[in-house]
Design an enzyme around this catalytic site. Structure first.
Site, PDB file in Angstrom:
ATOM      1  N   ALA A  60       0.829  -1.205   0.000  1.00  0.00           N
ATOM      2  CA  ALA A  60       0.000   0.000   0.000  1.00  0.00           C
ATOM      3  C   ALA A  60       0.861   1.252   0.000  1.00  0.00           C
ATOM      4  O   ALA A  60       2.009   1.239   0.451  1.00  0.00           O
ATOM      5  CB  ALA A  60      -0.919   0.013   1.227  1.00  0.00           C
ATOM      6  N   TRP A  61       0.295   2.322  -0.521  1.00  0.00           N
ATOM      7  CA  TRP A  61       0.802   3.677  -0.291  1.00  0.00           C
ATOM      8  C   TRP A  61       0.273   4.074   1.075  1.00  0.00           C
ATOM      9  O   TRP A  61      -0.925   4.183   1.286  1.00  0.00           O
ATOM     10  CB  TRP A  61       0.276   4.607  -1.373  1.00  0.00           C
ATOM     11  CG  TRP A  61       0.615   6.066  -1.212  1.00  0.00           C
ATOM     12  CD1 TRP A  61       0.331   6.863  -0.136  1.00  0.00           C
ATOM     13  CD2 TRP A  61       1.280   6.911  -2.165  1.00  0.00           C
ATOM     14  NE1 TRP A  61       0.772   8.143  -0.350  1.00  0.00           N
ATOM     15  CE2 TRP A  61       1.367   8.208  -1.595  1.00  0.00           C
ATOM     16  CE3 TRP A  61       1.799   6.711  -3.439  1.00  0.00           C
ATOM     17  CZ2 TRP A  61       1.942   9.295  -2.263  1.00  0.00           C
ATOM     18  CZ3 TRP A  61       2.377   7.784  -4.088  1.00  0.00           C
ATOM     19  CH2 TRP A  61       2.453   9.048  -3.513  1.00  0.00           C
ATOM     20  N   TYR A 125      -6.215   9.733   0.546  1.00  0.00           N
ATOM     21  CA  TYR A 125      -5.819   8.375   0.920  1.00  0.00           C
ATOM     22  C   TYR A 125      -7.055   7.479   1.036  1.00  0.00           C
ATOM     23  O   TYR A 125      -7.090   6.369   0.488  1.00  0.00           O
ATOM     24  CB  TYR A 125      -5.065   8.413   2.245  1.00  0.00           C
ATOM     25  CG  TYR A 125      -4.769   7.063   2.837  1.00  0.00           C
ATOM     26  CD1 TYR A 125      -3.766   6.260   2.320  1.00  0.00           C
ATOM     27  CD2 TYR A 125      -5.485   6.588   3.940  1.00  0.00           C
ATOM     28  CE1 TYR A 125      -3.488   5.006   2.878  1.00  0.00           C
ATOM     29  CE2 TYR A 125      -5.214   5.353   4.494  1.00  0.00           C
ATOM     30  CZ  TYR A 125      -4.221   4.570   3.958  1.00  0.00           C
ATOM     31  OH  TYR A 125      -3.953   3.335   4.495  1.00  0.00           O
ATOM     32  N   LYS A 129      -8.102   4.109  -1.214  1.00  0.00           N
ATOM     33  CA  LYS A 129      -8.365   2.801  -0.610  1.00  0.00           C
ATOM     34  C   LYS A 129      -9.776   2.312  -0.945  1.00  0.00           C
ATOM     35  O   LYS A 129     -10.001   1.111  -1.123  1.00  0.00           O
ATOM     36  CB  LYS A 129      -8.171   2.876   0.906  1.00  0.00           C
ATOM     37  CG  LYS A 129      -6.737   3.143   1.347  1.00  0.00           C
ATOM     38  CD  LYS A 129      -5.798   1.995   1.005  1.00  0.00           C
ATOM     39  CE  LYS A 129      -5.920   0.856   1.994  1.00  0.00           C
ATOM     40  NZ  LYS A 129      -4.865  -0.179   1.781  1.00  0.00           N
TER      41      LYS A 129
END
Length: 295
Positions: A60-61, A125, A129
């Site tokens: 993940a980032w 973010y 996601k």
């Protein structure tokens, strides 16, 4: 022998998963770091996933503020990368457990969010996601699992617990926000629960869909900081409460990140225990090595 792939194996949760899985002689585990597998590369993903029966994606980032400056880059990993994995799993027949976040929710509730709560992310973010979650639901309606977690700390990588202990060596007093509510969760306990979910997914005992995996109870960052200081033998009164508006950040944070855990019972699995009891376990555990273990 069941073949299991862990992506993002160089991160905090990925490394804990690798530790938990070392005890399983019935599983053939591939622990792939970012250097081993770039989830944004569809061809590489297809080649690797096709050799496995189940994938746990922790790649993940994770730079929340950085996602505000580069939403496209963050979503390429957290959304597009997940879609690549889900598509490859759909082709090969593998199951997928995708790690997600409380940040897909609005954070304005006053009681724990159930797994079917409407999504409404407040930052880049969270939006990225959510793209990943939607890809799993669309491409793997019968074999995809989304596990939302929050407020993770652990032995590997930067996290709030390690930061508080580092600041304790640098400052006499530390101001910590007392108006954001959540559930501190030890990444090692989460790793154990993910492996249990994998077992249930493989033998058909766990229905696909969204699960919430955070520790029970709730506190604030201020409450967590005081607990950390107490367990470390430091004076908790060195922690002073403050409000979020004193520390503006590029990405807005949810004020309320408390999640409900009702779906675990249907799979025959317990939800995670109380956050404070788990924090005590983390401090007392001889392994894995952790930033609070002072030589």
């Amino acid at each position: 022998m069941t073949r299991l792939l862990v992506t993002g194996a160089g991160g905090m949760l990925g490394r804990d998963l690798a530790t938990v899985l070392r005890t399983r002689s019935d599983l053939k585990v591939t622990a792939a770091t970012r250097a081993d597998l770039d989830v944004t590369d569809p061809a590489s993903v297809r080649a690797v996933v096709g050799e496995h029966d189940l994938v746990i994606n922790t790649a993940a980032w994770t730079n929340v503020d950085g996602a505000e400056a580069d939403e496209a880059g963050a979503t390429a990993v957290n959304g597009g990368g997940v879609a690549n994995l889900a598509s490859a799993c759909a082709t090969s027949g593998a199951r997928l457990i995708q790690l997600s976040t409380d940040y897909v929710l609005a954070g304005d509730a006053r009681s724990p969010y159930p797994e079917d709560a409407p999504t409404a992310p407040v930052n880049a973010y969270g939006r990225g996601k959510l793209v990943g979650e939607q890809a799993v639901a669309r491409l793997l309606p019968d074999t995809g699992y989304v596990v939302r977690t929050a407020w993770l700390y652990g032995a590997h990588g930067p996290n709030f617990v390690a930061t508080m202990l580092r600041l304790a060596e640098q400052r006499e007093h530390i101001d910590v926000v007392d108006d954001q509510h959540g559930q501190p969760t030890w990444s090692y306990r989460l790793a154990e629960q993910l492996v249990a979910l994998a077992d249930c997914a493989l033998d058909g005992r766990a229905a696909p869909g969204v699960y919430h995996s955070t520790c029970a109870g709730q506190t604030t960052w201020y409450g967590l900081a005081r607990a950390v200081f107490t367990l470390a033998g430091l004076d908790p009164d060195r922690i002073r409460p403050t409000t979020s508006d004193r520390y503006p950040r590029p990405a807005p944070r949810p004020a309320y990140s408390v999640l409900g855990h009702s779906r675990w019972a249907a799979a025959g699995l317990p939800s995670l225990p109380d956050w404070h009891a788990t924090l005590v376990d983390a401090f007392e555990s001889p392994a894995p090595p952790a930033p609070w273990k002072v030589a």
